[in-house]
Design an enzyme around this catalytic site. Sequence first.
Site, PDB file in Angstrom:
ATOM      1  N   CYS A 163      58.849  61.832  49.460  1.00 31.80           N
ATOM      2  CA  CYS A 163      58.916  62.318  48.067  1.00 31.80           C
ATOM      3  C   CYS A 163      60.366  62.493  47.636  1.00 31.80           C
ATOM      4  O   CYS A 163      60.736  62.168  46.505  1.00 31.80           O
ATOM      5  CB  CYS A 163      58.191  63.651  47.931  1.00 31.80           C
TER       6      CYS A 163
HETATM    7  C1  BEZ Z   1      56.434  62.614  52.543  1.00 31.64           C
HETATM    8  O1  BEZ Z   1      56.728  62.758  51.361  1.00 31.64           O
HETATM    9  O2  BEZ Z   1      57.253  62.214  53.356  1.00 31.64           O
HETATM   10  C2  BEZ Z   1      55.040  62.888  53.046  1.00 31.64           C
HETATM   11  C3  BEZ Z   1      54.256  63.852  52.432  1.00 31.64           C
HETATM   12  C4  BEZ Z   1      52.982  64.108  52.910  1.00 31.64           C
HETATM   13  C5  BEZ Z   1      52.502  63.387  54.005  1.00 31.64           C
HETATM   14  C6  BEZ Z   1      53.291  62.397  54.592  1.00 31.64           C
HETATM   15  C7  BEZ Z   1      54.562  62.132  54.096  1.00 31.64           C
END
Ligand code: BEZ
Length: 218
Positions: A46
Amino acid sequence: MPGLTIGDTIPDLHVQTTQGKIELHAFCKNGWTVLFSHPGDFTPVCTTELAKMAQHSSEFYKKGVKLLGLSCDDVESHNEWIKDIEAYISGCKVDYPIISDPKREIIKELNMVDPEEKDSTGNLPSRALHIVGPDLKIKLSFLYPATTGRNIDEVLRVIESLQKASQFKVATPANWKPGESVVISPSVTNEQAKDMFPQGFDTVDLPSNKEYLRLTKV
Ligand code: BEZ
């Protein structure tokens, strides 16, 4: 994707964001909006996505497109997270609002729930992205799992395709890139095409001889 999808009008939700309260219809009307959700603040993929959006935000604004992020944490957390996002790509500014949805109600209304990803509060948002047109209807949606970051160049590419299709009676072929030829909509006859596309068009020679694949530049 059950729930809100292409062709539906987005609900007129009143949401809290990092830039104050927003009424979705007032925010989205008279332009294009990219509304994109994220599983959570301070998560690695994110952070990279929001930074890339910030890095390219002026390209969206030049096309008359507003950006509106969403992550399910509260505004205080978003504001702390923005410091990390801006540090990740030096010089980028998160100049677009991020909706907070700590109760996970907005993601249900906007069909942005990931049924597979949960934390102690409940389901997390998926990496959903809706492109909303000036008529407040969803024109295109992406739905990615938490483990796959989106390609911001692809978001810009599809915006350009949607805007061309709304302006002219054209569509964009496979792997199309801005600047390349577009195809003339099948609903346009050859006679109409001569008036509508005075720059001319080429008909691709195919075994059926049905003359339906016509290319032009707009
Ligand atoms: C991420 O943004 O890296 C992420 C968020 C939730 C689950 C897996 C990855």
